[in-house]
Write a protein that holds these residues in place. Structure first.
Motif, PDB file in Angstrom:
ATOM      1  N   UNK A  42       0.927  -1.222  -0.088  1.00 55.72           N
ATOM      2  CA  UNK A  42       0.115   0.079   0.124  1.00 55.72           C
ATOM      3  C   UNK A  42       0.864   1.277  -0.181  1.00 55.72           C
ATOM      4  N   UNK A  43       2.184   1.360  -0.527  1.00 56.50           N
ATOM      5  CA  UNK A  43       3.123   2.439  -0.113  1.00 56.50           C
ATOM      6  C   UNK A  43       3.872   2.585  -1.503  1.00 56.50           C
ATOM      7  N   UNK A  44       4.191   3.511  -1.794  1.00 59.67           N
ATOM      8  CA  UNK A  44       5.283   4.046  -2.928  1.00 59.67           C
ATOM      9  C   UNK A  44       6.453   3.963  -2.479  1.00 59.67           C
ATOM     10  N   UNK A  45       7.374   3.561  -3.243  1.00 59.09           N
ATOM     11  CA  UNK A  45       8.926   3.326  -2.809  1.00 59.09           C
ATOM     12  C   UNK A  45       9.654   3.708  -3.927  1.00 59.09           C
ATOM     13  N   UNK A  46      10.827   4.359  -3.946  1.00 58.88           N
ATOM     14  CA  UNK A  46      11.882   4.487  -5.151  1.00 58.88           C
ATOM     15  C   UNK A  46      12.852   3.585  -4.618  1.00 58.88           C
ATOM     16  N   UNK A  47      13.376   3.131  -5.787  1.00 57.95           N
ATOM     17  CA  UNK A  47      14.725   2.130  -5.724  1.00 57.95           C
ATOM     18  C   UNK A  47      15.914   2.706  -6.730  1.00 57.95           C
ATOM     19  N   UNK A  48      16.818   2.905  -6.031  1.00 56.24           N
ATOM     20  CA  UNK A  48      18.011   3.287  -6.966  1.00 56.24           C
ATOM     21  C   UNK A  48      18.933   2.227  -7.244  1.00 56.24           C
ATOM     22  N   UNK A  49      19.207   1.803  -8.381  1.00 55.63           N
ATOM     23  CA  UNK A  49      20.036   0.715  -8.955  1.00 55.63           C
ATOM     24  C   UNK A  49      20.937   1.319  -9.933  1.00 55.63           C
TER      25      UNK A  49
END
Length: 69
Positions: A12-19
């Protein structure tokens, strides 16, 4: 080497992933092989992540290396 950030909804949550771009490329290839969207693959990886593993980006890197290794 620069990181690329992508945003996903996990649960239920938005997340950002940096790769690194190479890891995003590998994830795209694996997603196509499994016939799922990148978002669904990230959700699957997050669900497989051990509870004591806090950082999703780090776990994704390990997950990809295990898949291609």
């Amino acid at each position: 080497m620069s990181l690329l950030k992508k945003s996903f909804t996990i649960g239920n949550h938005r997340t950002s992933i940096s790769l690194e771009p190479e890891f995003w490329d590998a994830l795209e290839i694996i997603a196509k092989e499994q016939n799922v969207s990148l978002s669904k693959l990230v959700l699957k990886i997050d669900n497989e992540k051990p509870k004591d593993y806090i950082n999703l980006a780090s776990y994704i890197r390990i997950w990809v290396l295990k898949k291609i290794g």
